[in-house]
Design a protein around this motif. Structure first.
Motif, PDB file in Angstrom:
ATOM      1  N   GLY A 167     -73.469  88.688 -64.121  1.00 48.95           N
ATOM      2  CA  GLY A 167     -72.383  89.603 -64.479  1.00 48.95           C
ATOM      3  C   GLY A 167     -71.699  89.234 -65.789  1.00 48.95           C
ATOM      4  O   GLY A 167     -70.576  89.687 -66.055  1.00 48.95           O
ATOM      5  N   VAL A 168     -72.344  88.436 -66.632  1.00 51.25           N
ATOM      6  CA  VAL A 168     -71.722  88.102 -67.928  1.00 51.25           C
ATOM      7  C   VAL A 168     -71.744  89.354 -68.790  1.00 51.25           C
ATOM      8  O   VAL A 168     -72.785  90.007 -68.913  1.00 51.25           O
ATOM      9  N   PRO A 169     -70.597  89.741 -69.395  1.00 50.74           N
ATOM     10  CA  PRO A 169     -70.613  90.937 -70.253  1.00 50.74           C
ATOM     11  C   PRO A 169     -71.684  90.806 -71.337  1.00 50.74           C
ATOM     12  O   PRO A 169     -71.925  89.711 -71.874  1.00 50.74           O
ATOM     13  N   HIS A 170     -72.320  91.947 -71.626  1.00 48.13           N
ATOM     14  CA  HIS A 170     -73.494  91.966 -72.508  1.00 48.13           C
ATOM     15  C   HIS A 170     -73.218  91.277 -73.850  1.00 48.13           C
ATOM     16  O   HIS A 170     -74.006  90.462 -74.315  1.00 48.13           O
ATOM     17  N   GLY A 171     -72.101  91.604 -74.474  1.00 45.79           N
ATOM     18  CA  GLY A 171     -71.790  91.021 -75.780  1.00 45.79           C
ATOM     19  C   GLY A 171     -71.573  89.520 -75.689  1.00 45.79           C
ATOM     20  O   GLY A 171     -71.983  88.762 -76.586  1.00 45.79           O
ATOM     21  N   TYR A 172     -70.947  89.068 -74.603  1.00 49.08           N
ATOM     22  CA  TYR A 172     -70.720  87.628 -74.435  1.00 49.08           C
ATOM     23  C   TYR A 172     -72.050  86.873 -74.363  1.00 49.08           C
ATOM     24  O   TYR A 172     -72.127  85.699 -74.752  1.00 49.08           O
ATOM     25  N   THR A 173     -73.090  87.512 -73.838  1.00 47.76           N
ATOM     26  CA  THR A 173     -74.365  86.783 -73.715  1.00 47.76           C
ATOM     27  C   THR A 173     -74.849  86.357 -75.112  1.00 47.76           C
ATOM     28  O   THR A 173     -75.360  85.259 -75.281  1.00 47.76           O
ATOM     29  N   LEU A 204     -63.720  84.483 -84.175  1.00 45.10           N
ATOM     30  CA  LEU A 204     -63.345  85.775 -83.571  1.00 45.10           C
ATOM     31  C   LEU A 204     -62.682  85.569 -82.205  1.00 45.10           C
ATOM     32  O   LEU A 204     -62.257  86.535 -81.563  1.00 45.10           O
ATOM     33  N   GLY A 205     -62.657  84.319 -81.738  1.00 46.06           N
ATOM     34  CA  GLY A 205     -62.010  84.029 -80.446  1.00 46.06           C
ATOM     35  C   GLY A 205     -62.917  84.318 -79.260  1.00 46.06           C
ATOM     36  O   GLY A 205     -62.449  84.455 -78.122  1.00 46.06           O
ATOM     37  N   MET A 206     -64.214  84.385 -79.510  1.00 43.74           N
ATOM     38  CA  MET A 206     -65.165  84.702 -78.436  1.00 43.74           C
ATOM     39  C   MET A 206     -65.686  83.418 -77.787  1.00 43.74           C
ATOM     40  O   MET A 206     -65.677  82.359 -78.409  1.00 43.74           O
ATOM     41  N   PRO A 207     -66.179  83.497 -76.542  1.00 40.67           N
ATOM     42  CA  PRO A 207     -66.703  82.297 -75.879  1.00 40.67           C
ATOM     43  C   PRO A 207     -67.938  81.779 -76.590  1.00 40.67           C
ATOM     44  O   PRO A 207     -68.711  82.555 -77.150  1.00 40.67           O
ATOM     45  N   ARG A 208     -68.132  80.463 -76.569  1.00 44.44           N
ATOM     46  CA  ARG A 208     -69.267  79.869 -77.263  1.00 44.44           C
ATOM     47  C   ARG A 208     -70.150  79.008 -76.350  1.00 44.44           C
ATOM     48  O   ARG A 208     -71.091  78.389 -76.843  1.00 44.44           O
ATOM     49  N   SER A 209     -69.841  78.961 -75.058  1.00 52.40           N
ATOM     50  CA  SER A 209     -70.666  78.111 -74.192  1.00 52.40           C
ATOM     51  C   SER A 209     -70.881  78.805 -72.846  1.00 52.40           C
ATOM     52  O   SER A 209     -70.086  79.664 -72.432  1.00 52.40           O
ATOM     53  N   LEU A 210     -71.958  78.412 -72.183  1.00 48.46           N
ATOM     54  CA  LEU A 210     -72.231  78.965 -70.847  1.00 48.46           C
ATOM     55  C   LEU A 210     -71.105  78.611 -69.876  1.00 48.46           C
ATOM     56  O   LEU A 210     -70.750  79.406 -69.004  1.00 48.46           O
ATOM     57  N   ILE A 241     -83.074  75.302 -74.368  1.00 48.62           N
ATOM     58  CA  ILE A 241     -82.119  76.169 -75.084  1.00 48.62           C
ATOM     59  C   ILE A 241     -80.813  76.261 -74.287  1.00 48.62           C
ATOM     60  O   ILE A 241     -79.711  76.190 -74.855  1.00 48.62           O
ATOM     61  N   LEU A 242     -80.948  76.397 -72.967  1.00 46.86           N
ATOM     62  CA  LEU A 242     -79.743  76.503 -72.124  1.00 46.86           C
ATOM     63  C   LEU A 242     -78.898  75.233 -72.234  1.00 46.86           C
ATOM     64  O   LEU A 242     -77.662  75.301 -72.275  1.00 46.86           O
ATOM     65  N   GLU A 243     -79.579  74.069 -72.303  1.00 48.81           N
ATOM     66  CA  GLU A 243     -78.827  72.803 -72.445  1.00 48.81           C
ATOM     67  C   GLU A 243     -78.033  72.812 -73.753  1.00 48.81           C
ATOM     68  O   GLU A 243     -76.897  72.339 -73.804  1.00 48.81           O
ATOM     69  N   LEU A 244     -78.636  73.372 -74.817  1.00 49.79           N
ATOM     70  CA  LEU A 244     -77.909  73.433 -76.097  1.00 49.79           C
ATOM     71  C   LEU A 244     -76.678  74.332 -76.000  1.00 49.79           C
ATOM     72  O   LEU A 244     -75.708  74.165 -76.741  1.00 49.79           O
ATOM     73  N   ALA A 245     -76.745  75.341 -75.104  1.00 45.73           N
ATOM     74  CA  ALA A 245     -75.647  76.308 -74.990  1.00 45.73           C
ATOM     75  C   ALA A 245     -74.665  75.950 -73.881  1.00 45.73           C
ATOM     76  O   ALA A 245     -73.692  76.685 -73.652  1.00 45.73           O
ATOM     77  N   ALA A 246     -74.921  74.837 -73.175  1.00 43.43           N
ATOM     78  CA  ALA A 246     -74.125  74.507 -71.984  1.00 43.43           C
ATOM     79  C   ALA A 246     -72.651  74.412 -72.300  1.00 43.43           C
ATOM     80  O   ALA A 246     -71.788  74.741 -71.498  1.00 43.43           O
TER      81      ALA A 246
END
Ligand SMILES: NC(=O)c1ccc[n+]([C@@H]2O[C@H](COP(=O)([O-])OP(=O)(O)OC[C@H]3O[C@@H](n4cnc5c(N)ncnc54)[C@H](O)[C@@H]3O)[C@@H](O)[C@H]2O)c1
Ligand SMILES: O=C(O)CCC(=O)CC(=O)O
Length: 384
Positions: free
Chosen positions: A283-289, A334-340, A379-384
């Motif tokens: 359910g993560v918003p599309h843009g946040y992904t 922009l104040g957007m999230p940067r990690s999983l 890749i997921l570990e880099l984005a954790a």
């Protein structure tokens, strides 16, 4: 040598910088529509008077309104909207809202044309399942008035989420391309800031993965580089002043350009592919992904496409800098999230995400070859 194939869609017109209410009436007259069915984002209908004003302008040409499409376009809501459109005897669908409603209307068109009346029967119209399904072409077509900037209105594909499997599935037909798209920056002022800016990063992602693809070609590059440059300048301007209509218009045109690579056959990469799983399953918003995945995907890919990444950084106004770092700082500013973690996806889910991501259309086409789930996990570990 460049090799490729460019498929042009079935869109007649893009109208930009004019009030949607006026442009819509003109489009309905042009298309001879007397029973337009509105599919609109719920909050726009319930919390503003914009949709009521548009309905008033359309008068008896408006045949009904559906405003109950959840994010990521679940099958059940597609069937509910199809039933209402069928009952209203619609001859055209007008969408006003985000990508979920836009894609929902594309699915409704296929449901109407192919007599789909139950969520399970959407299996019959899914794209890419062995032999191409024999789809009856849609006759009730769509006009799109987007209020976000993810860009789906410029594509002939729709993503619909199967609630049972939690997989976002593709539907595809050349006539799903809307007949007209109306870009109205005034109307977009109701879009919440987080949604505008995060979908703007989705458009940035279309540009970046398009430029960095192995199959990139000059036609797609020209649009993506211009789109990226416009978005890089305009998104911070909207953040600074939500009423800056010129900047909003630039964002919308930048988004239109961002769809150039996809529309001309260039595949997206791991950021898009992993994003499908984060959206449909978590359910993560599309843009946040895109906000959380794109810089990490760039860093993971850099060994194979540093030259293309340099073009990305330059188009964003930072020549000679690392593109992953440029994107990271841009999204953060922009104040957007940067990690999983910030979108509430913890490492305990990484194995499942990695498995699911391999089945998306884009992860196997990432520019640095992804052989299996272990590399998605990296890749997921880099984005954790
Ligand atoms: N077909 C394509 O090429 C393509 C491209 C991009 C996105 N998409 C699809 O679009 C969906 C994502 O769309 P999105 O990111 O634009 O957001 P969205 O349509 O999912 O909207 C997110 C939420 O914001 C709400 N909202 C509040 N105010 C709004 C306003 N003024 N306008 C619009 N929505 C408002 C919506 O009702 C919704 O609950 C995904 O399902 C994605 O797969 C498809
Ligand atoms: O054109 C397609 O096949 C889908 C486009 C896409 O992945 C865009 C998105 O979901 O943001």
């Amino acid at each position: 040598m460049h090799k490729g194939r460019v498929v042009f869609g079935a869109m007649d017109e893009v109208v930009f910088g004019r009030p949607a209410s006026e442009a819509l009436v003109e489009q309905l007259i042009r298309l001879g529509s007397t029973r337009a069915f509105l599919m609109v984002s719920g909050t726009l209908n319930r919390e503003t008077d914009e949709i009521e004003n548009i309905r008033r302008g359309l008068g008896p040409r408006c045949a009904g309104t559906f405003d109950a499409m959840p994010p990521h376009t679940p099958r059940a809501a597609v069937i509910a909207a199809s039933e209402q459109a069928r009952a209203a005897n619609a001859d055209l669908i007008v969408t006003i809202g985000g990508g979920s409603i836009t894609d929902g209307a594309k699915a409704v068109q296929l449901c109407l044309a192919n007599d789909i009346r139950h969520p399970d029967d959407i299996d019959r119209i899914r794209a890419g399942r062995g032999a191409s399904p024999q789809l009856t072409a849609p006759t009730v077509r769509q006009i799109s008035v987007p209020t976000t900037i993810a860009g789906g209105e410029f594509s002939a594909a729709a993503g619909v989420t199967n609630e049972n499997t939690k997989v976002k599935e593709g539907l595809r037909h050349p006539l799903l391309m809307p007949r007209a798209v109306i870009l109205d920056p005034w109307l977009s002022q109701h879009t919440p800031e987080w949604l505008w800016l995060s979908t703007g990063i989705r458009a940035v992602d279309h540009c970046v993965e398009g430029i960095c693809a192995r199959e990139a070609h000059p036609y797609g590059d020209a649009q993506a580089l211009m789109g990226l440059s416009m978005l890089a300048q305009a998104l911070p301007r909207v953040k600074a002043d939500a009423k800056d209509l010129d900047a909003r218009m630039d964002c919308q045109i930048g988004t239109w350009l961002s769809t150039g690579p996809l529309a001309s056959g260039v595949p997206m990469g791991a950021s898009h592919g992993i994003g499908y799983v984060l959206g449909a399953e978590f359910g993560v918003p599309h843009g946040y992904t895109s906000c959380v995945m794109l810089p990490s995907v760039m860093r993971w890919n850099k060994s194979v496409n540093a030259d293309r990444q340099a073009q990305v950084a330059a188009a964003m106004g930072h020549p000679n800098e690392d593109a992953g770092d440029v994107l990271d700082a841009f999204i953060r500013n922009l104040g957007m999230p940067r990690s999983l973690r910030e979108v509430k996806v913890g490492p305990e889910h990484f194995d499942r995400i990695a498995q699911q991501a391999m089945a998306t259309p884009w992860v196997p086409r990432n520019p640095r070859k992804i052989e299996g789930p272990a590399q998605v996990r990296e890749i997921l570990e880099l984005a954790a």
